[in-house]
Write an enzyme that holds these catalytic residues in place. Structure first.
Site, PDB file in Angstrom:
ATOM      1  N   THR A  47       0.826  -1.209   0.000  1.00 55.41           N
ATOM      2  CA  THR A  47       0.000   0.000   0.000  1.00 55.41           C
ATOM      3  C   THR A  47       0.860   1.259   0.000  1.00 55.41           C
ATOM      4  OG1 THR A  47      -1.741  -1.203   1.174  1.00 55.41           O
ATOM      5  CG2 THR A  47      -1.889   1.195   1.195  1.00 55.41           C
ATOM      6  N   CYS A  48       1.989   1.214   0.680  1.00 58.19           N
ATOM      7  CA  CYS A  48       2.883   2.380   0.730  1.00 58.19           C
ATOM      8  C   CYS A  48       3.416   2.715  -0.663  1.00 58.19           C
ATOM      9  CB  CYS A  48       4.046   2.108   1.683  1.00 58.19           C
ATOM     10  SG  CYS A  48       3.534   1.763   3.380  1.00 58.19           S
TER      11      CYS A  48
END
Length: 163
Positions: free
Chosen positions: A49-50
């Site tokens: 997700t980062c």
């Protein structure tokens, strides 16, 4: 208790890399003095997700933040400065003008109450997913996502809407 709007950020020394790729200390207070800065924290470099949502959201909105008077956009993660440099280059964030700084011992992250631990995935004292606008060291706006796998409130577009 996590840092809140109106609070002053604590003194912290983060790590970046110099032009030769060597680690260099970055006193956060000096970086914030007399400036408006966006700081976003996330669980870790090269994580799903980062890499796929959080950093790209600030790459998409970087020019809009600058147009609204933001002097710098800083990404902070509990990693070492070499990993942060490589990640910044790999994602294109460096070219977008986003500064990546390491908080290797989670000192800053813990001081602002944004640390969490998730042993099943090997995360110890990592950063929750958050974003804030800071002016002269004072938090104007802060937004955090409860689920570290979600980038909603802490994304660039959501934070931009607060300005």
């Amino acid at each position: 208790m996590p840092i809140q709007e109106g609070d002053t950020l604590p003194d912290a020394t983060l790590l970046g890399t110099d032009s030769d790729g060597r680690p260099e200390e970055v006193p956060l207070g000096d970086r914030l003095k007399g400036r408006k800065v966006v700081i976003f924290g996330l669980p870790g470099a090269f994580t799903g997700t980062c890499t796929e949502a959080h950093v790209p959201s600030f790459m998409r909105t970087a020019d809009d933040f600058r147009a609204r008077g933001v002097d710098e956009i800083v990404c902070i993660a509990v990693n070492d400065p070499f990993v942060m440099k490589a990640w910044s280059e790999t994602t294109g964030a460096a070219r977008a003008g986003i500064t990546h700084l390491a908080d290797p011992a989670s000192d800053f992250t813990t001081a602002v109450g944004m640390n969490f631990t998730a042993p099943p995935v090997g995360f110890y004292d990592r950063s929750k997913r958050y974003a804030m606008v800071v002016e002269d060291g004072v938090v104007l706006t802060i937004q955090a996502d409860e689920d570290p796998g979600t980038c909603d409130l802490s994304g660039g577009e959501s934070l931009l809407a607060t300005l």
